[in-house]
Design an enzyme around this catalytic site. Structure first.
Site, mmCIF file in Angstrom:
data_model
loop_
_atom_site.group_PDB
_atom_site.id
_atom_site.type_symbol
_atom_site.label_atom_id
_atom_site.label_comp_id
_atom_site.label_asym_id
_atom_site.label_seq_id
_atom_site.Cartn_x
_atom_site.Cartn_y
_atom_site.Cartn_z
ATOM 1 N N ARG A 6 0.842 -1.209 0.000
ATOM 2 C CA ARG A 6 0.000 0.000 0.000
ATOM 3 C C ARG A 6 0.869 1.249 0.000
ATOM 4 N NH1 ARG A 6 -1.461 0.335 6.430
ATOM 5 N NH2 ARG A 6 0.395 -0.807 6.989
ATOM 6 N N ASP A 36 10.252 -6.742 8.944
ATOM 7 C CA ASP A 36 9.983 -5.844 7.814
ATOM 8 C C ASP A 36 9.727 -4.421 8.290
ATOM 9 O OD1 ASP A 36 7.611 -7.259 8.841
ATOM 10 O OD2 ASP A 36 6.500 -5.959 7.486
HETATM 11 P P1 AMP Z 1 2.616 -3.370 8.094
HETATM 12 O O1 AMP Z 1 1.533 -3.791 8.986
HETATM 13 O O2 AMP Z 1 2.575 -1.941 7.699
HETATM 14 O O3 AMP Z 1 3.973 -3.748 8.572
HETATM 15 O O4 AMP Z 1 2.377 -4.172 6.731
HETATM 16 C C1 AMP Z 1 2.629 -5.529 6.581
HETATM 17 C C2 AMP Z 1 2.424 -5.933 5.140
HETATM 18 O O5 AMP Z 1 1.048 -5.830 4.781
HETATM 19 C C3 AMP Z 1 3.168 -5.104 4.119
HETATM 20 O O6 AMP Z 1 3.564 -5.942 3.072
HETATM 21 C C4 AMP Z 1 2.123 -4.108 3.677
HETATM 22 O O7 AMP Z 1 2.417 -3.567 2.415
HETATM 23 C C5 AMP Z 1 0.875 -4.964 3.657
HETATM 24 N N1 AMP Z 1 -0.353 -4.177 3.811
HETATM 25 C C6 AMP Z 1 -0.769 -3.560 4.923
HETATM 26 N N2 AMP Z 1 -1.931 -2.914 4.708
HETATM 27 C C7 AMP Z 1 -2.269 -3.124 3.420
HETATM 28 C C8 AMP Z 1 -3.367 -2.710 2.584
HETATM 29 N N3 AMP Z 1 -4.352 -1.954 3.043
HETATM 30 N N4 AMP Z 1 -3.354 -3.136 1.306
HETATM 31 C C9 AMP Z 1 -2.353 -3.892 0.830
HETATM 32 N N5 AMP Z 1 -1.314 -4.308 1.551
HETATM 33 C C10 AMP Z 1 -1.252 -3.934 2.840
HETATM 34 MG MG MG Z 2 5.331 -2.328 7.564
#
Ligand code: AMP
Ligand code: MG
Length: 473
Positions: free
Chosen positions: A89, A245
């Site tokens: 995203r 990550d």
């Molecule tokens: P995060 O929780 O920000 O560490 O995200 C973990 C993973 O989920 C990453 O690969 C993000 O790009 C993906 N991700 C989180 N929210 C979304 C969303 N709304 N749409 C697509 N991918 C998402």
């Molecule tokens: Mg992240």
């Protein structure tokens, strides 16, 4: 307006990313623009606030010179391995080189689907965008390494979260880079040693030019993380999703999802709704950082020569985290109680205070700030618990030259408290951004008492307390 782009990441081999333009949105409106940061980057704030600038910030008009892409990465989430994550995203527009020669990533978070989106919609809603804006800028003002917020826009579109429609929004994030532990893991997991070599050289050149070998690089990354986590601990910050990550190799704090500052001090504090077992609780953060660094170290092994000695050297380097962190923790918490040069002999004094704070449900920020003003005792349910500690402290302070100044510099008056952020978000969803802007202004000078912000220095009343925070997803 031409932006000073120079996109080194986009010049890496194709398998490091997927080229992807942001997906346009219906009706972008600027909510916030960080004019100081724009100036720092050499960008014209008036242009950014103009319709053409807002179109860029919303992803509707990728600027000339940009090379939009979604970065590939993998990672351990809550200890479980994910072979492929990547920017699902977020879109990296490119890197701008500031007038002083510093290089910054410009990223739009919430800019639409990418090949890494899996089932996600690629969007963000207003709540997490405002939260990241406020907290990352508060971090910068506190002097803690962090990604920054350049701008926030609403999209004029609705994003569905937990079965309800919320206003869509996009954050423009500025970062030293978006290289993560998970970036290395992505290639290590694929046994792609040539790619590991490329990314290792890239990280070294961009952030650790003094490192001559992968082992040097590892040691330098470990040292920066030790410093960073000590910073977090010293302001009572809980990141909440310290997945590999979400650990930036630049040493900046990144991905303010369900993060929170503690009000009442307790080492086991957890806010994140998804952290069911408290893996990322306040006091666990140093061990988790070391665990993440061990994952990073294992990615570097193929670049470190014969396996046996490489494992030994890498293990030593990761074990270097604990003493570096402990020294930094002592220095920071020493300063918080007025000691310019705390030594190991002072550690029990600090730990005793913290343990009394935990038992007596003392507010973390107010207690430390209150030391200098004689108001700390009032933060304890039983003020005697503080009075029982204070004489030893005062005796120790007798050796110090200027403890008042040391404390005033180490203890903020205002932090972004959860209930204040929540209140700002609730009002913003109703179209009222005044609270958000006022909170942002108050957090820009976190160490200066200011009568007009006295209400923001208060701890939450019982009915105001926010005990749970949620991810941006
Ligand atoms: P995060 O929780 O920000 O560490 O995200 C973990 C993973 O989920 C990453 O690969 C993000 O790009 C993906 N991700 C989180 N929210 C979304 C969303 N709304 N749409 C697509 N991918 C998402
Ligand atoms: Mg992240």
């Amino acid at each position: 307006m031409t932006l000073p782009f120079d996109n080194s990441y986009a010049r890496l081999p194709d398998r490091f990313f997927a080229r992807q333009d942001p997906v346009p949105v219906r009706a972008p409106t600027l909510i916030a623009l960080n004019r100081d940061l724009a100036g720092r980057l050499g960008l014209d704030p008036d242009w950014l606030a103009s319709p053409a600038g807002v179109a860029m910030l919303a992803g509707n008009a990728p600027p000339a010179g940009s090379a939009p892409l979604a970065m590939a990465y993998a990672g351990h989430q809550f200890g479980g391995w994910s072979h492929s994550l990547g920017d699902g995203r977020a879109i990296l527009l490119g890197e701008v080189v500031a007038p002083d020669g510093m290089r910054f990533d410009l990223q739009l978070k919430g800019a639409g689907q990418t090949p890494f989106s899996r089932r996600g919609d690629g969007r963000a809603w207003l709540g997490p965008v405002l939260r990241e804006y406020l907290v990352s800028e508060a971090f910068a003002a506190l002097g803690i390494p962090t990604t920054r917020a350049l701008a926030a826009v609403t999209t004029g579109e609705v994003v569905v979260r937990e079965a309800s429609g919320r206003p869509g929004a996009i954050l423009t994030r500025v970062a030293a880079s978006h290289l993560r532990v998970g970036t290395f893991q992505y290639f290590a997991a694929r046994d792609d040693v040539p790619a590991l070599e490329v990314i290792c050289n890239y990280l070294t050149e961009r952030h650790y030019p003094q490192a001559d070998t992968p082992l040097d690089l590892l040691r330098a990354v470990v040292a920066r993380q030790a410093d960073l986590i000590a910073h977090w601990m010293a302001v009572g910050f809980i990141h909440g999703v310290m997945n590999t990550d979400n650990m930036a190799l630049s040493g900046e704090t990144i991905d303010f999802g369900p993060c929170a500052f503690m009000d009442v001090y307790h080492p086991n504090t957890v806010f994140s709704s998804i952290d069911q077992y408290g893996r990322y609780a306040y006091a666990n953060q140093p061990q988790i950082a070391a665990w993440n660094l061990a994952q990073f170290a294992s990615c570097l092994l193929p670049l470190m020569g014969p396996e046996g000695p490489a494992i030994e050297a890498a293990t030593d380097a990761v074990h270097g985290f604990a003493p570096l962190f402990q020294a930094e923790w002592l220095r920071r918490f020493g300063a918080k109680i007025g000691l310019a040069n705390a030594t190991e002999a002072d550690r029990p004094l600090i730990e005793d205070l913290l343990s009394r704070m935990a038992t007596e449900r003392a507010d973390f920020t107010r207690t430390f700030r209150g030391l200098a003003t004689g108001q700390a005792a009032a933060e304890f349910i039983d003020p005697q618990a503080f009075e029982g500690w204070a004489p030893r402290w005062q005796a120790r302070l007798a050796d110090e030259f200027d403890p008042q100044t040391v404390m005033a510099r180490a203890n903020p008056v205002r932090i972004p408290r959860n209930h204040q952020i929540e209140a700002a978000i609730v009002a913003a969803v109703d179209g009222d951004f005044a609270r958000f802007h006022r909170l942002g202004a108050a957090l820009a000078t976190p160490f200066d008492p200011a009568p007009e912000f006295a209400d923001l220095e208060a701890a939450p009343r019982p009915e105001e307390r926010v005990e749970r925070t949620f991810c941006g997803t």
